[in-house]
Scaffold this motif. Structure first.
Motif, mmCIF file in Angstrom:
data_model
loop_
_atom_site.group_PDB
_atom_site.id
_atom_site.type_symbol
_atom_site.label_atom_id
_atom_site.label_comp_id
_atom_site.label_asym_id
_atom_site.label_seq_id
_atom_site.Cartn_x
_atom_site.Cartn_y
_atom_site.Cartn_z
ATOM 1 N N ARG A 102 -12.654 19.023 4.172
ATOM 2 C CA ARG A 102 -13.262 19.372 2.889
ATOM 3 C C ARG A 102 -12.602 18.516 1.825
ATOM 4 N N ALA A 103 -13.388 17.630 1.233
ATOM 5 C CA ALA A 103 -12.877 16.780 0.159
ATOM 6 C C ALA A 103 -12.608 17.638 -1.067
ATOM 7 N N ASP A 104 -11.603 17.266 -1.848
ATOM 8 C CA ASP A 104 -11.329 17.979 -3.090
ATOM 9 C C ASP A 104 -12.598 17.998 -3.940
ATOM 10 N N GLY A 105 -12.930 19.156 -4.486
ATOM 11 C CA GLY A 105 -14.127 19.295 -5.302
ATOM 12 C C GLY A 105 -15.361 19.699 -4.520
ATOM 13 N N GLN A 106 -15.309 19.656 -3.199
ATOM 14 C CA GLN A 106 -16.437 20.060 -2.367
ATOM 15 C C GLN A 106 -16.276 21.530 -1.990
ATOM 16 N N PRO B 147 -21.492 10.834 7.972
ATOM 17 C CA PRO B 147 -21.341 10.846 6.515
ATOM 18 C C PRO B 147 -19.955 11.339 6.112
ATOM 19 N N LEU B 148 -19.369 10.674 5.128
ATOM 20 C CA LEU B 148 -18.037 11.034 4.619
ATOM 21 C C LEU B 148 -18.195 11.685 3.250
ATOM 22 N N HIS B 149 -18.842 12.825 3.222
ATOM 23 C CA HIS B 149 -19.179 13.547 1.992
ATOM 24 C C HIS B 149 -17.990 13.701 1.058
ATOM 25 N N GLY B 150 -17.986 12.993 -0.045
ATOM 26 C CA GLY B 150 -16.990 13.184 -1.090
ATOM 27 C C GLY B 150 -15.610 12.623 -0.827
ATOM 28 N N LEU B 151 -15.362 12.042 0.326
ATOM 29 C CA LEU B 151 -14.041 11.479 0.609
ATOM 30 C C LEU B 151 -13.922 10.121 -0.066
ATOM 31 N N THR B 152 -12.992 10.016 -0.996
ATOM 32 C CA THR B 152 -12.780 8.758 -1.700
ATOM 33 C C THR B 152 -11.295 8.424 -1.702
ATOM 34 N N ALA B 153 -10.997 7.146 -1.730
ATOM 35 C CA ALA B 153 -9.613 6.685 -1.735
ATOM 36 C C ALA B 153 -8.884 7.235 -2.951
ATOM 37 N N ARG C 266 -9.753 27.755 15.095
ATOM 38 C CA ARG C 266 -8.829 27.108 14.164
ATOM 39 C C ARG C 266 -7.407 27.153 14.721
ATOM 40 N N LEU C 267 -6.746 26.009 14.737
ATOM 41 C CA LEU C 267 -5.369 25.929 15.228
ATOM 42 C C LEU C 267 -4.387 25.685 14.090
ATOM 43 N N THR C 268 -4.719 24.730 13.226
ATOM 44 C CA THR C 268 -3.824 24.410 12.117
ATOM 45 C C THR C 268 -4.614 23.767 10.984
ATOM 46 N N GLY C 269 -4.023 23.743 9.820
ATOM 47 C CA GLY C 269 -4.638 23.113 8.663
ATOM 48 C C GLY C 269 -3.581 22.467 7.796
ATOM 49 N N TRP C 270 -3.973 21.441 7.041
ATOM 50 C CA TRP C 270 -3.039 20.729 6.175
ATOM 51 C C TRP C 270 -3.797 19.988 5.093
ATOM 52 N N THR C 271 -3.092 19.647 4.036
ATOM 53 C CA THR C 271 -3.696 18.857 2.968
ATOM 54 C C THR C 271 -3.437 17.386 3.255
ATOM 55 N N ALA C 272 -4.390 16.567 2.868
ATOM 56 C CA ALA C 272 -4.295 15.138 3.160
ATOM 57 C C ALA C 272 -4.543 14.309 1.911
ATOM 58 N N ARG C 273 -3.991 13.138 1.918
ATOM 59 C CA ARG C 273 -4.216 12.118 0.895
ATOM 60 C C ARG C 273 -5.145 11.088 1.549
ATOM 61 N N VAL C 274 -6.240 10.767 0.881
ATOM 62 C CA VAL C 274 -7.221 9.833 1.437
ATOM 63 C C VAL C 274 -6.853 8.403 1.035
ATOM 64 N N VAL C 275 -6.720 7.540 2.028
ATOM 65 C CA VAL C 275 -6.375 6.133 1.808
ATOM 66 C C VAL C 275 -7.440 5.287 2.496
ATOM 67 N N GLU C 276 -7.927 4.261 1.806
ATOM 68 C CA GLU C 276 -8.915 3.360 2.400
ATOM 69 C C GLU C 276 -8.309 1.974 2.553
ATOM 70 N N PRO C 277 -7.927 1.609 3.789
ATOM 71 C CA PRO C 277 -7.379 0.265 3.979
ATOM 72 C C PRO C 277 -8.460 -0.794 3.774
ATOM 73 N N ALA C 278 -8.051 -1.961 3.310
ATOM 74 C CA ALA C 278 -9.002 -3.055 3.097
ATOM 75 C C ALA C 278 -9.567 -3.515 4.439
ATOM 76 N N PRO C 279 -10.881 -3.774 4.502
ATOM 77 C CA PRO C 279 -11.472 -4.257 5.750
ATOM 78 C C PRO C 279 -10.742 -5.489 6.283
ATOM 79 N N ARG C 280 -10.492 -5.446 7.563
ATOM 80 C CA ARG C 280 -9.837 -6.518 8.321
ATOM 81 C C ARG C 280 -8.337 -6.661 8.024
ATOM 82 N N SER C 281 -7.770 -5.742 7.235
ATOM 83 C CA SER C 281 -6.316 -5.751 7.038
ATOM 84 C C SER C 281 -5.654 -5.252 8.328
ATOM 85 N N GLU C 282 -4.349 -5.379 8.410
ATOM 86 C CA GLU C 282 -3.636 -4.951 9.614
ATOM 87 C C GLU C 282 -3.829 -3.447 9.863
#
Length: 186
Positions: free
Chosen positions: A33-37, A62-68, A84-100
Motif C-alpha cells: 500500500r503506497a502512502d496516500g492509498q 501496475p504499481l499503483h501510487g508507488l513513486t521514488a 499474513r506473516l509480517t509487515g513493515w514500512t518501506a522507502r521506495v527507491v527507483e534505480p536508474a535503468p541499466r545502473s548496477e
C-alpha cells in the motif's frame, strides 16, 4: 553468554531482520500500500541486496501510487498458509535503468517472471517501458517490523472487493434439461 537488555535487543533485531528477509524470499506475492492509498495491492517480487524489488507498469503489473522517495506499507504472507506473516514500512527507491543496482534487481526479477512473452529481450523492454523499484525497509531496531507473529493488529484488514462486471452463476433455465436430453435420444 551476555544477558543484558542491549544484547537481548540486538538478538531481537537480528531475528526481526531474518524474519523479514526469509518471509520476503519465500513468498511469491506480497501486498503493498503506497502512502496516500487506501488499499493494498498484490505484487510479485524478488528479494535482492537487502530489499524487495518489483517491476511494473508498461505491460507488467501496475504499481499503483508507488513513486521514488515515497513510502509504502508492505505485508508479507506465509507461503504455506497464505495468511499474513509480517509487515513493515518501506522507502521506495527507483534505480536508474541499466545502473548496477537496476541490473542486479532485473537479474533476480527475470528468474521470478513467469510466462514472459519476450524472455530473450525482457531486459530491454523493462528498460524502455517499465519501472523497477526497490522497497527498502525503513525501520530499524525494534521499529523494523510493524507486524510479526507475536504482535498482529486486532482489526481484520478485510476490504470490500473491487467493483467488477463479473457475476455469479445463475440457475439454469427450467426447459434446458429437456432440450439436452432430447438431443441425446436422437
Amino acid at each position: 553468554m551476555d544477558r543484558t537488555p542491549a544484547a537481548a535487543a540486538t538478538a531481537a533485531d537480528f531475528l526481526d531482520r531474518a524474519l523479514l528477509e526469509e518471509a520476503a524470499k519465500k513468498s511469491g506475492l506480497l501486498w503493498v500500500r503506497a502512502d496516500g492509498q487506501e488499499q493494498s495491492r498484490p505484487l510479485w517480487h524478488a528479494w535482492h541486496d537487502g530489499a524487495v524489488v518489483v517491476v511494473g507498469d508498461g505491460g507488467e503489473q501496475p504499481l499503483h501510487g508507488l513513486t521514488a522517495g515515497a513510502g509504502a506499507t508492505v505485508t508479507v504472507r506465509s507461503k504455506d498458509k497464505g495468511g499474513r506473516l509480517t509487515g513493515w514500512t518501506a522507502r521506495v527507491v527507483e534505480p536508474a535503468p541499466r545502473s548496477e543496482a537496476w541490473l542486479g534487481a532485473v537479474e533476480e526479477l527475470k528468474g521470478k517472471r513467469l510466462n514472459a512473452p519476450d524472455t530473450d529481450t525482457i531486459t530491454d523492454r523493462w528498460a524502455r517501458e517499465c519501472r523497477v523499484l526497490r522497497l527498502e525497509p525503513a525501520g530499524a531496531g525494534p521499529d523494523l517490523l510493524t507486524e510479526r507473529p507475536d504482535a498482529m493488529p486486532d482489526e481484520s484488514h478485510a476490504v470490500a472487493p473491487m467493483p467488477t462486471s463479473a457475476t455469479t452463476r445463475r440457475p439454469i433455465p427450467a426447459g434446458l434439461p429437456k432440450l439436452l436430453f432430447k438431443r441425446r435420444k436422437s
